[in-house]
Write an enzyme that holds these catalytic residues in place. Structure first.
Site, PDB file in Angstrom:
ATOM      1  N   CYS A  20       0.740  17.846  46.475  1.00 28.16           N
ATOM      2  CA  CYS A  20       0.657  19.111  45.746  1.00 28.16           C
ATOM      3  C   CYS A  20       2.034  19.573  45.283  1.00 28.16           C
ATOM      4  O   CYS A  20       2.185  20.701  44.817  1.00 28.16           O
ATOM      5  CB  CYS A  20       0.004  20.192  46.622  1.00 28.16           C
ATOM      6  SG  CYS A  20       0.893  20.532  48.154  1.00 28.16           S
ATOM      7  N   CYS A  50     -11.030  38.275  37.384  1.00 26.39           N
ATOM      8  CA  CYS A  50     -10.179  37.084  37.440  1.00 26.39           C
ATOM      9  C   CYS A  50     -10.926  35.942  36.795  1.00 26.39           C
ATOM     10  O   CYS A  50     -12.024  35.583  37.231  1.00 26.39           O
ATOM     11  CB  CYS A  50      -9.808  36.747  38.887  1.00 26.39           C
ATOM     12  SG  CYS A  50      -8.776  35.263  39.036  1.00 26.39           S
TER      13      CYS A  50
END
Length: 434
Positions: free
Chosen positions: A390, A161
């Protein structure tokens, strides 16, 4: 026998058409027009002419990118070979500075259409474009571990990743090999990885008791990788090492303790910069009483305590309230009042604000802070409100409430908390007029 006939639902038809992309929206999708439709095409960039398989609904069409007829000079090769399959990174085909440019442009357009004026746009907070994630949540299915696929609950098994901290990314190959040896893999709900130097931790969420042999294999893996091992079926249990591990991170000259299941910001560098900016913008003083709403384990509360006369930290989860208070005491701060309160309850919010505050800091989850902003707008309220968001959609709703209630949006800036993704985080400062 009676037969009941039901009409067949009309299936939406999709067609492949050319679309000229003119902008990106707040979800990182290319936006253009074709045959009178506003088209949204994930993976397309402004300035490109693309072919897309479009499905129309009303005057809007969503599409799947088929190919580029004309390619933008801004398009770059993604670093990760899971791009397009994994749902984690939507913007690796665009350099990080341009990602922020388009995110800011999309937000400015949203606010312009909503009639929300910003006094001053501040430069975005930036950090590493890759290798920044200090937490990862990995799904487990049929003995494989990975991330959710694009637009699906299916799992893409991963062995690397690019956005994960290298300390976490290095664990992925050995984890795949470990899972293949476990008999009770169906009892593994998901895996949470956490890297807080000098410690790395793994928390396995369980749906039942693992066979003894499987637990022994998990412990052997943890020992070989020098990872603190935890499991949770109901309570959290530490299995290795034998001595308790003190997880935590430094912030603003403080030390914040963390449990293996606690929420923390995934990007440590941006978190440090975010807290510093919040303190500078809100500028609390030793004569002021400050509200920290949605306070968690004290990420903002403790830095506020260093600067304010008194801080009331309010959180809906009792375990986080206790963690916050313990963190304050461990750092020698005696001016924190940590409370557990449902901030979606209008009556509870009204009673909270009635005690009086000079300033407030709001850091809600994605649903936003509607009840609190309604109460702030309806009453006298503190003179300054700093809102960390967010989710631009719920922030825009809450910002409109504050503005209608007499606050002015004096400055706003983005934060690159999730580089390579379409995720947008922002910080905004509101000042009460008059």
């Amino acid at each position: 026998m009676v037969q009941i006939y039901r009409t067949k639902q009309r299936q939406q038809q999709s067609v492949v058409q050319e679309v000229t992309i003119t902008s990106l929206d707040l979800h990182g999708q290319g936006v253009g027009r074709s045959n009178g439709l506003v088209c949204f095409v994930p993976g397309a960039l402004p300035g490109e002419r693309v072919t897309a398989r479009l499905t129309a609904k009303g005057k809007v069409a969503s599409g799947r990118l088929q190919g580029c007829v004309e390619t933008s000079s801004e398009r770059i090769a993604p670093r990760c070979d899971y791009v397009g399959r994994c749902g984690g990174c939507q913007l690796q085909h665009l350099a990080a500075p341009r990602q922020l440019y388009y995110k800011e442009a999309a937000l400015k357009d949203e606010l312009r259409r909503a009639g929300i004026e910003v006094g001053a746009w501040q430069p975005p907070l930036t950090g590493p474009a890759f290798g920044y994630r200090r937490t990862m949540r990995l799904a487990i299915h049929q003995g494989q571990l990975g991330l959710r696929a694009v637009g699906s609950q299916n799992i893409i098994p991963i062995r690397h990743c690019e956005v994960a901290d290298p300390a976490l990314a290095r664990l992925l190959p050995s984890l795949q090999e470990l899972l293949a040896t476990l008999k009770g893999h169906k009892l593994l709900g998901h895996l949470e990885l956490l890297h807080l130097p000098p410690h790395t931790a793994a928390l396995w969420r369980l749906t039942g008791k693992l066979p003894k042999g499987d637990l022994e294999k998990l412990i052997a893996w943890a020992q070989s990788q020098d990872v603190a091992l935890y499991t949770q079926q109901e309570a959290i249990a530490q299995h290795w090492p034998e001595a308790p591990v003190s997880l935590g991170y430094p912030l603003d000259g403080l030390a914040l303790g963390v449990g293996p299941a606690d929420f923390i910001q995934v990007n440590g560098a941006i978190n440090t910069a975010m807290v510093a900016q919040a303190m500078a913008w809100l500028a609390p003083t030793k004569t002021e009483r400050v509200l920290d709403a949605y306070s968690g384990l004290g990420n903002f509360s403790l830095p506020l305590c260093k600067r304010a006369k008194a801080v009331v930290a309010v959180e809906g989860v009792a375990a986080m309230t206790a963690r916050n208070q313990a963190n304050a005491e461990a750092n020698g701060l005696d001016n924190l009042d940590a409370q557990t309160l449902n901030l979606d309850d209008p009556d509870a919010v009204q009673a909270l604000l009635a005690s009086g505050f000079d300033a407030a800091l709001l850091d809600p989850a994605r649903p936003g802070a509607q009840a609190l902003c309604q109460a702030l707008a309806a009453g006298s309220g503190p003179g300054r409100v700093l809102y960390v968001s967010c989710n631009p959609a719920t922030w825009k709703r809450d910002a409109a409430l504050l503005i209608d209630g007499g606050y002015r949006l004096v400055q706003l800036g983005l934060m690159d908390m999730f580089s390579q993704t379409a995720h947008v985080e922002l910080m905004a400062l509101f000042i009460r007029e008059g």
